[in-house]
Design a protein around this motif. Sequence first.
Motif, PDB file in Angstrom:
ATOM      1  N   ILE A  30       3.686  -1.193   3.640  1.00  0.00           N
ATOM      2  CA  ILE A  30       2.896   0.042   3.540  1.00  0.00           C
ATOM      3  C   ILE A  30       3.891   1.157   3.464  1.00  0.00           C
ATOM      4  O   ILE A  30       4.988   1.221   4.628  1.00  0.00           O
ATOM      5  N   PHE A  31       3.820   1.905   2.525  1.00  0.00           N
ATOM      6  CA  PHE A  31       4.561   3.274   2.212  1.00  0.00           C
ATOM      7  C   PHE A  31       3.724   4.508   2.686  1.00  0.00           C
ATOM      8  O   PHE A  31       2.753   4.555   1.958  1.00  0.00           O
ATOM      9  N   CYS A  32       4.284   5.100   3.635  1.00  0.00           N
ATOM     10  CA  CYS A  32       3.456   6.501   3.819  1.00  0.00           C
ATOM     11  C   CYS A  32       4.532   7.646   4.026  1.00  0.00           C
ATOM     12  O   CYS A  32       4.956   7.684   5.231  1.00  0.00           O
ATOM     13  N   ARG A  33       5.326   8.114   3.176  1.00  0.00           N
ATOM     14  CA  ARG A  33       6.305   8.944   3.206  1.00  0.00           C
ATOM     15  C   ARG A  33       6.093  10.475   3.014  1.00  0.00           C
ATOM     16  O   ARG A  33       5.576  10.806   1.991  1.00  0.00           O
ATOM     17  N   ASN A  34       6.537  11.226   3.996  1.00  0.00           N
ATOM     18  CA  ASN A  34       6.338  12.618   4.001  1.00  0.00           C
ATOM     19  C   ASN A  34       5.035  13.187   3.919  1.00  0.00           C
ATOM     20  O   ASN A  34       4.581  14.077   3.155  1.00  0.00           O
ATOM     21  N   VAL A  35       4.122  12.594   4.732  1.00  0.00           N
ATOM     22  CA  VAL A  35       2.768  12.731   4.852  1.00  0.00           C
ATOM     23  C   VAL A  35       2.206  13.239   5.962  1.00  0.00           C
ATOM     24  O   VAL A  35       1.630  13.918   6.413  1.00  0.00           O
ATOM     25  N   LEU A  36       2.883  12.269   7.134  1.00  0.00           N
ATOM     26  CA  LEU A  36       2.506  12.610   8.646  1.00  0.00           C
ATOM     27  C   LEU A  36       3.089  14.036   9.047  1.00  0.00           C
ATOM     28  O   LEU A  36       2.468  14.385  10.120  1.00  0.00           O
ATOM     29  N   ILE A  37       3.887  14.508   8.272  1.00  0.00           N
ATOM     30  CA  ILE A  37       4.549  15.631   8.887  1.00  0.00           C
ATOM     31  C   ILE A  37       3.581  16.914   8.797  1.00  0.00           C
ATOM     32  O   ILE A  37       3.719  17.859   9.393  1.00  0.00           O
ATOM     33  N   TYR A  38       2.492  16.654   7.843  1.00  0.00           N
ATOM     34  CA  TYR A  38       1.619  17.546   7.723  1.00  0.00           C
ATOM     35  C   TYR A  38       0.283  17.540   8.724  1.00  0.00           C
ATOM     36  O   TYR A  38      -0.762  18.280   8.579  1.00  0.00           O
ATOM     37  N   TRP A  70       0.901  -1.159  -0.068  1.00  0.00           N
ATOM     38  CA  TRP A  70       0.086   0.043   0.088  1.00  0.00           C
ATOM     39  C   TRP A  70       0.884   1.294   0.003  1.00  0.00           C
ATOM     40  O   TRP A  70       1.699   1.430   0.918  1.00  0.00           O
ATOM     41  N   HIS A  71       0.732   1.945  -0.767  1.00  0.00           N
ATOM     42  CA  HIS A  71       1.309   3.343  -1.078  1.00  0.00           C
ATOM     43  C   HIS A  71       0.408   4.411  -0.649  1.00  0.00           C
ATOM     44  O   HIS A  71      -0.624   4.658  -1.508  1.00  0.00           O
ATOM     45  N   ALA A  72       0.272   4.812   0.583  1.00  0.00           N
ATOM     46  CA  ALA A  72      -0.619   5.653   1.046  1.00  0.00           C
ATOM     47  C   ALA A  72      -0.290   7.213   0.753  1.00  0.00           C
ATOM     48  O   ALA A  72       0.829   7.599   1.249  1.00  0.00           O
ATOM     49  N   GLY A  73      -1.034   8.003   0.208  1.00  0.00           N
ATOM     50  CA  GLY A  73      -0.624   9.359  -0.456  1.00  0.00           C
ATOM     51  C   GLY A  73       0.348   9.175  -1.208  1.00  0.00           C
ATOM     52  O   GLY A  73       1.264  10.083  -1.295  1.00  0.00           O
TER      53      GLY A  73
END
Length: 254
Positions: free
Chosen positions: A192-200, A85-88
């Motif tokens: 699961i890849f979720c990169r540079n999304v949570l920082i927002y 899963w690539h989220a965002g």
Amino acid sequence: MYGYDFRNYAYPSIRRRIWHRVNAWRLGSISALQEKVLHDARSMESLLSSLIINVTEMYRDPELFLAFRKLVVPVLRTYPFIRIWHAGCSTGEEVLSMAILLHEEGLYDKARIYATDISEEVLNRAREAVFPLRKMQDYTRNYLLAGGTGGFSEYYAVKNEEVHFHRFLLDNVVFAQHNLVTDQSFNEFNVIFCRNVLIYFNKTLQDQVHRLFYESLSPLGILALGTRESINFSHHADDYEALDSREKLYRKIR
């Protein structure tokens, strides 16, 4: 009205971007912006594009993809089927990067990549797999640093200053709209890849999304975060071990 919830995004960033749109449209007030987007769906799409960050590139932070090849791919070889899963996923550069990596490692035929984003507009661009030719020099360098084993130019054709990636790279990709703020888990994933999304997101929303990822990962599943993100200080910090703490690769252990 539109189903978006930005209340737990990082407030300074959201505030700045809202006022940017107010000034760009010369509206003068938040009330005027509210009236505009409530009565014009296309204006809401424009506002959404201002609120969502779509900064990405192929093999961004190539050291992560190199670590993924060395530490994760050998484990994925033992699985009969792989769900990622690539989220965002934004405009899809990272998804194509993963598809090429799996293809080179002989794993693509038994993999399914789920690419999701809050914006249908960027998903449509991701489905096209078309990018400016001027970016290919940087993308080629990233590909080589990420351990690419072939010729990067073999994966696309050049047409009128654009590159069109070969469609076979999307054969096992499912694009779908998914909102990390309001939507739930929809499958069990090995990666699961979720990169540079949570920082927002603020801390409340970060914890909510970490819970979503934890519930969506299979036992011993892999979570990949961005360079400025971490599993530390989340409610699930003790449920993971670091495969590579520098590259933010974590494995679910309980």
